[in-house]
Write an enzyme that holds these catalytic residues in place. Structure first.
Site, PDB file in Angstrom:
ATOM      1  CE1 TYR A 156      68.311  66.512 186.413  1.00 53.83           C
ATOM      2  CE2 TYR A 156      69.938  64.862 187.057  1.00 53.83           C
ATOM      3  CZ  TYR A 156      69.283  65.599 186.076  1.00 53.83           C
ATOM      4  OH  TYR A 156      69.620  65.404 184.758  1.00 53.83           O
ATOM      5  CE  LYS A 164      66.264  64.394 184.325  1.00 55.08           C
ATOM      6  NZ  LYS A 164      65.426  64.866 183.202  1.00 55.08           N
TER       7      LYS A 164
HETATM    8  P1  NAI Z   1      70.597  72.189 178.810  1.00 53.85           P
HETATM    9  O1  NAI Z   1      70.558  73.098 179.974  1.00 53.85           O
HETATM   10  O2  NAI Z   1      71.614  72.452 177.760  1.00 53.85           O
HETATM   11  O3  NAI Z   1      69.200  72.118 178.115  1.00 53.85           O
HETATM   12  C1  NAI Z   1      67.999  72.161 178.824  1.00 53.85           C
HETATM   13  C2  NAI Z   1      67.079  73.126 178.146  1.00 53.85           C
HETATM   14  O4  NAI Z   1      65.813  73.109 178.817  1.00 53.85           O
HETATM   15  C3  NAI Z   1      67.579  74.573 178.215  1.00 53.85           C
HETATM   16  O5  NAI Z   1      67.682  75.108 176.923  1.00 53.85           O
HETATM   17  C4  NAI Z   1      66.548  75.286 179.062  1.00 53.85           C
HETATM   18  O6  NAI Z   1      66.319  76.627 178.682  1.00 53.85           O
HETATM   19  C5  NAI Z   1      65.326  74.440 178.851  1.00 53.85           C
HETATM   20  N1  NAI Z   1      64.377  74.568 179.961  1.00 53.85           N
HETATM   21  C6  NAI Z   1      64.648  74.561 181.281  1.00 53.85           C
HETATM   22  N2  NAI Z   1      63.533  74.740 182.005  1.00 53.85           N
HETATM   23  C7  NAI Z   1      62.527  74.856 181.120  1.00 53.85           C
HETATM   24  C8  NAI Z   1      61.121  75.039 181.265  1.00 53.85           C
HETATM   25  N3  NAI Z   1      60.566  75.164 182.469  1.00 53.85           N
HETATM   26  N4  NAI Z   1      60.353  75.084 180.154  1.00 53.85           N
HETATM   27  C9  NAI Z   1      60.911  74.968 178.915  1.00 53.85           C
HETATM   28  N5  NAI Z   1      62.253  74.822 178.729  1.00 53.85           N
HETATM   29  C10 NAI Z   1      63.044  74.756 179.823  1.00 53.85           C
HETATM   30  O7  NAI Z   1      70.791  70.694 179.396  1.00 53.85           O
HETATM   31  P2  NAI Z   1      70.973  69.273 178.699  1.00 53.85           P
HETATM   32  O8  NAI Z   1      72.162  68.650 179.266  1.00 53.85           O
HETATM   33  O9  NAI Z   1      70.818  69.385 177.252  1.00 53.85           O
HETATM   34  O10 NAI Z   1      69.728  68.500 179.335  1.00 53.85           O
HETATM   35  C11 NAI Z   1      68.627  68.027 178.621  1.00 53.85           C
HETATM   36  C12 NAI Z   1      67.925  66.985 179.460  1.00 53.85           C
HETATM   37  O11 NAI Z   1      68.780  65.860 179.653  1.00 53.85           O
HETATM   38  C13 NAI Z   1      67.538  67.443 180.856  1.00 53.85           C
HETATM   39  O12 NAI Z   1      66.300  66.899 181.196  1.00 53.85           O
HETATM   40  C14 NAI Z   1      68.621  66.867 181.717  1.00 53.85           C
HETATM   41  O13 NAI Z   1      68.208  66.703 183.045  1.00 53.85           O
HETATM   42  C15 NAI Z   1      68.874  65.554 181.020  1.00 53.85           C
HETATM   43  N6  NAI Z   1      70.147  64.943 181.326  1.00 53.85           N
HETATM   44  C16 NAI Z   1      71.286  65.455 180.800  1.00 53.85           C
HETATM   45  C17 NAI Z   1      72.471  64.852 181.087  1.00 53.85           C
HETATM   46  C18 NAI Z   1      73.724  65.302 180.474  1.00 53.85           C
HETATM   47  O14 NAI Z   1      74.740  64.586 180.639  1.00 53.85           O
HETATM   48  N7  NAI Z   1      73.749  66.417 179.779  1.00 53.85           N
HETATM   49  C19 NAI Z   1      72.567  63.717 182.018  1.00 53.85           C
HETATM   50  C20 NAI Z   1      71.295  63.208 182.439  1.00 53.85           C
HETATM   51  C21 NAI Z   1      70.147  63.838 182.113  1.00 53.85           C
END
Ligand code: NAI
Length: 422
Positions: free
Chosen positions: A170, A174
């Site tokens: 990851y 990132k």
């Molecule tokens: P989440 O799991 O709630 O949302 C991610 C969404 O991406 C999900 O709805 C999932 O179905 C979708 N997804 C996954 N693989 C996919 C693909 N191949 N094609 C299309 N859609 C896909 O997670 P969250 O926390 O909202 O994360 C959003 C972004 O923020 C991610 O990139 C995550 O790595 C990043 N992030 C989040 C942090 C946090 O504190 N929540 C911290 C640092 C980064």
């Protein structure tokens, strides 16, 4: 103070990947509320990216946007494939005619210590985050370039910027996105395409077992969306920067570079022992700065530091007029260094006039006036040119400070030092 709801996206088309839940859902809802037409992409897989996908998450968010009076369409493509990436832009163009805003947000997690990190867990995470951003950004960038407007967000993570145990896959993906932004900001610059990177901290299914429960309550995704939306707005002119955002706390992260030091004389190869002696100077971040691109380091500070180490050229200096320099130029010419060199240097010395030096077939002609086809033009004020020729000012410093302007073939100016020894 900006009036509430002043920043609007009417007439703009936005793609948000992974918008079926977590942060992406909130970005999509907020964009919809402020007038954007939104493509809500979500593959609908599990937290680790497994499963065959589902339409439910994207459809639900589209319904929410519509219920709030906005416009949106769903897309269920997988960002990890080039076809998926192309399909997402196609959905935007088919439904709304263009793409103005792209938020690369889709993400999965497969945490493991390095020794337990199987190739498929490494690859799946790189495929979704890093290759996924490439797959989606490339076709969207084409549309933005054609229209002369674009706002692109990369989603990085504090794990990539600073490190986090068990997340080599990851973290790599990132921080790779930061490299992607660093170059894309240059490629998009003249088309009014701004690229920025946000590291969110928010409660979602990705963080429910990572962040402490009492913190989770404070980490609403709604606190991250304001900075993301600001960076997507027409009024935001920022590009190429990284921001942390969570719980109402925002700051900027940057890659800073120390002033550094030339170890040895820049001619003899440096020894390991020389490096060990110079270690404190190499490490010292006092006076550190941020580079906007590679050339600021290589053609800027590195060359400048090497130049600074050189003794003034033998016989150089002592010029009292600019004309004197050009009078002496033919005798300073080094025919031995001019083999294969075919170049015309045009000098425009403000307040004194124009001269050119034409080097061809191992010979040098210096004359007053303007040449019809200069290859490299140097523009400088008379006093600065004298300082330069008298060894009081370093050429690279003159260039980086803007006192010396070089037009045409910049690289050819590097030959001057070899071609003339005053
Ligand atoms: P989440 O799991 O709630 O949302 C991610 C969404 O991406 C999900 O709805 C999932 O179905 C979708 N997804 C996954 N693989 C996919 C693909 N191949 N094609 C299309 N859609 C896909 O997670 P969250 O926390 O909202 O994360 C959003 C972004 O923020 C991610 O990139 C995550 O790595 C990043 N992030 C989040 C942090 C946090 O504190 N929540 C911290 C640092 C980064």
């Amino acid at each position: 103070m900006v009036a509430k709801n002043k920043i609007r996206f009417d007439g703009r088309v936005a793609i948000v990947t992974g918008a079926g839940g977590g942060l992406g859902r909130v970005y999509a809802l907020e964009l919809g509320k402020r007038g954007a037409k939104v493509v809500v992409n979500d593959f609908g897989g599990a937290r680790d990216g497994s499963g065959t996908g589902a339409a439910g998450p994207a459809d639900k968010v589209v319904d929410e946007i519509k219920a709030a009076g906005g416009e949106a369409v769903a897309n269920y493509d997988n960002v990890a494939t080039p076809e998926g990436g192309a399909g997402i832009t196609k959905t935007a163009v088919d439904a709304f005619g263009k793409v103005d805003i792209l938020i690369n947000n889709a993400g999965i997690l497969r945490d493991k210590g390095l020794l337990k990190m199987e190739p498929e867990n490494w690859q799946a995470v790189l495929d979704v985050h890093l290759t996924g951003a490439y797959n989606v950004t490339k076709p969207a960038f084409q549309v933005m370039r054609d229209n002369g407007f674009g706002r692109i967000i990369m989603t990085t993570s504090a794990a990539g910027l600073y490190g986090n145990f068990g997340q080599t896959n990851y973290s790599s993906a990132k921080l790779g996105l930061v490299g992607f932004m660093n170059t894309l900001k240059l490629e998009g610059g003249k088309y009014n395409i701004k690229v920025n990177t946000v590291a969110p901290i928010a409660a979602s299914r990705l963080t429910e077992d990572v962040l402490p429960p009492d913190l989770l309550g404070k980490m609403k995704p709604e606190y991250v969306s304001p900075i993301v939306l600001y960076l997507c707005s027409e009024e935001c002119q920022e590009t190429g920067k990284i921001y942390n955002a969570g719980a109402g706390f925002y700051n900027r992260a940057a890659i800073m570079t120390s002033p550094g030091v030339v170890v040895g004389d820049g001619k003899k190869i440096t020894s390991v022992e020389d490096v060990s002696v110079a270690w404190p100077n190499i490490m010292d971040l006092k006076g550190a700065k941020e580079y906007a691109q590679l050339n600021d380091l290589v053609l800027g500070d590195l060359l400048s530091a090497l130049e600074g180490k050189k003794a003034p050229a033998a016989g150089g200096g002592g010029f009292t007029s600019v004309k004197e320099v050009f009078d002496k130029m033919p005798s300073a010419f080094q025919a031995g260094a001019a083999s294969g060199v075919d170049v015309v240097f045009q000098y425009c010395v403000a307040g004194e006039g124009d001269w050119y030096a034409e080097i061809k077939g191992g010979a040098c002609t210096v004359a007053a006036g303007v040449h019809a086809k200069p290859i490299c033009t140097l523009k400088i004020a008379a006093a600065d040119y004298l300082d330069l020729m008298n060894g009081k000012m370093n050429a690279m410093k003159a260039y980086t400070s803007g006192k010396l302007k070089i037009e045409g073939d910049l690289m050819k100016s590097q030959l001057l030092e070899k071609l003339f020894k005053f």
